[in-house]
Enzyme design. Structure first.
Site, short mmCIF file in Angstrom:
data_model
loop_
_atom_site.label_atom_id
_atom_site.label_comp_id
_atom_site.label_asym_id
_atom_site.label_seq_id
_atom_site.Cartn_x
_atom_site.Cartn_y
_atom_site.Cartn_z
N CYS B 37 31.41 16.27 38.44
CA CYS B 37 32.56 16.61 39.48
C CYS B 37 33.55 17.32 39.00
O CYS B 37 34.48 17.52 40.02
CB CYS B 37 33.26 14.70 39.32
SG CYS B 37 31.84 13.48 39.12
N CYS B 107 42.94 13.03 42.35
CA CYS B 107 43.02 13.58 41.38
C CYS B 107 44.21 12.70 40.66
O CYS B 107 44.32 12.18 39.86
CB CYS B 107 44.32 14.63 41.29
SG CYS B 107 42.76 16.47 41.45
#
Lengths: 416, 142
Positions: B37, B107
């Site tokens: 990912c 994030c």
């Protein structure tokens, strides 16, 4: 900034450094010089047949047509001017599909093509065409046996790029062309990355249609050409832009005379300087690779080194994510296959097609060297990159685990 | 993409990089994300068993600049907080502090997940030491 070159002499190297010559190139000053008079002095319309301004423009266009034809072993009448390679690819593929629809509805291409080819094929698929997307092998090349098997009596066109824009990998074009010729199927190639960089000859390579673009070979943006074979076989295409019947009816629209002059000049320069430039750029590329491999462990080349453009290097720096790497080398212009650097947030489909795994794609950097790069720049880039990779690996939990001897492929990761 | 000055600062001068002894009962380890990912965060806390205060926090992150900055910031915020206070840290706090653009919100989510995973691991270890306490499932990855 001021650095010392290998002879110890003081030289001035300008930052940022441009190592992204597969995206576009700086226009060669000699090309600009050739173009300038066609903006302000010889600004006529090449289609104006009844006055001096028109004749001058037409002469300039004819000269450029010859310069382009000479670079690829074609004749002037086989060159159709377009706005660039995206248009050339659209015109070649849709133009053939429409013209030869009665003969068949099957087109063969490959998974690592540029989107200008892939999306054109997808559009045709919606309109009833059948498209075969050939896979590539681990080195990025297609399997010729698979191509042979894919051709049916309904196949009208094979479209395989000359050289890949990410990997620089050069397909076996001559063999592909030969297979197509033997089977009576037209062969189109997207030659954007190859023309002007490696010898391309439409006759020796058995190419029927070829797309090229000026801005990838030190010419201006917004102008390109499509080569359309006139003899053995005579290729016909249906126009995709209708209007004043320019370019023998295949592409209407007033010709971009300054751009075309620039494209012609760019082709002539490439033709003259290719042999020398290939030696120089492949030496720079090999120097970059050698320095990176000497300074870092666990770096990998993506795609075949043997069948590759002289100015391309595509490398993965294991355990380091591409976008963070680009952040650390922000005075160097390169590209990454990392998802974070793409508009789609998907890692490079070209790298994925090699079967290398997404983690390798995330860690990849594409270097595209060009005419204006120097050895000093290569050394600067290599040193800077080594520093940043070392720093980011200190930050990387993956590098730490790998150093502890953990096989990352056996870890069960949490996915969001 | 243009990064905020705070992201650049954390990227250029990451705080609290490193590792703690993951076998220690006072240390909680959270590892979230996956290499395919494009981001993996490892976040560790060392908790004072008496006061319940996080005395040390360390991270290592494989990921983009925003992922590095999010985890670096998380370690700064964790230090000095109690475990319960640390659980109050929300990804939106990180987004605001670092001025993350929409494409980088994941994030901050990852950083919040890493905090929760580290605390979960710490609590699981503590409850093993004191069998009477309620069992908390370990979230840390191998």
């Amino acid at each position: 900034m001021c650095i010392r070159n290998s002879d110890g002499n003081k030289t001035y190297m300008k930052l940022p450094i441009y190592f992204d010559n597969h995206a576009t190139t700086r226009v060669d000053p000699r090309v600009v010089t050739a173009m300038l008079p066609y903006f302000t002095e010889h600004y006529g319309n090449a289609a104006s047949r009844n006055h001096e301004f028109g004749w001058e423009a037409e002469q300039a266009v004819d000269k450029a047509r010859k310069q382009i034809a000479d670079l690829i072993g074609a004749t002037s009448k086989e060159i159709i001017f377009t706005s660039g390679a995206t248009e050339s690819n659209n015109l070649a593929i849709k133009g053939v599909a429409e013209m030869y629809a009665e003969k068949g509805n099957h087109i063969i291409t490959e998974v690592t093509e540029h989107k200008a080819v892939l999306d054109t094929c997808k559009k045709l698929e919606k309109n009833g065409f059948r498209i075969t997307y050939l896979p590539v092998m681990g080195d990025g090349l297609i399997d010729l046996e698979m191509l042979k098997e894919a051709i049916t009596d309904k196949t009208i066109l094979v479209s395989i790029m000359y050289a890949n824009n990410e990997l620089g990998v050069i397909q076996p074009i001559r063999e592909i062309g030969k297979i197509c010729r033997e089977r009576g199927v037209l062969f189109h190639t997207d030659g954007v990355q190859a023309v002007g960089k490696v010898p391309v000859n439409v006759n020796a390579d058995n190419i029927d249609l070829l797309s090229l673009s000026a801005h990838k070979m030190y010419g201006p943006k917004g102008v390109g050409a499509l080569y359309v074979r006139r003899k053995g076989p005579r290729v016909q295409i249906t126009a995709q832009i209708d209007g004043g019947g320019h370019e023998r009816g295949m592409r209407s629209g007033t010709l971009n005379v300054p751009g075309i002059v620039g494209l012609g000049e760019a082709c002539e320069l490439c033709n003259k300087e290719m042999a020398e430039e290939t030696v120089r750029l492949s030496a720079l590329r090999d120097r970059l690779r050698a320095k990176l491999e000497a300074g870092l462990d666990e770096v990998f080349i993506n795609g075949s080194m043997e069948h590759r453009l002289p100015h391309n290097l595509n490398m993965s720096f294991a355990y380091v994510e591409g976008e963070s790497l680009l952040m650390g080398i922000n005075d160097i212009a390169v590209s990454s296959g990392s998802a974070c650097t793409s508009a789609t947030l998907e890692p490079s489909y070209v790298l994925k097609a090699l079967g290398v795994g997404d983690d390798v794609a995330h860690s990849s950097i594409r270097f595209g060297l060009g005419r204006f790069n120097t050895e000093e720049e290569v050394d600067y880039v290599a040193n800077k990159l080594i520093d940043v990779v070392v720093k980011l690996r200190e930050l990387s939990p993956l590098y730490e685990m790998a150093k502890e001897g953990i096989d990352l492929s056996t870890v069960s990761w949490s996915h969001d | 993409m243009a990064y905020s000055d705070k992201v650049l600062d954390h990227y250029n001068n990451p705080r609290n990089v490193g590792s703690l002894d993951k076998s220690s009962a006072s240390v909680g380890t959270g590892m979230v994300g996956a290499p395919e990912c494009g981001d993996v965060m490892k976040l560790q806390i060392r908790v004072n068993d008496v006061s319940g205060i996080i005395e040390e926090a360390k991270f290592k992150t494989f990921g983009c600049g925003s992922a590095i900055a999010s985890s670096s910031l998380a370690t700064e915020w964790l230090k000095g907080k109690t475990v319960d206070e640390a659980l109050e840290i929300k990804n939106t706090d990180i987004v605001n502090e670092l001025s993350l653009p929409p494409v980088k919100i994941h994030c901050s989510v990852l950083a919040e997940d890493a905090i929760k995973a580290a605390i979960g691991d710490y609590r699981a270890k503590q409850s093993k030491q004191a069998p009477a306490a309620a069992q908390t499932p370990a979230q840390a990855v191998a």
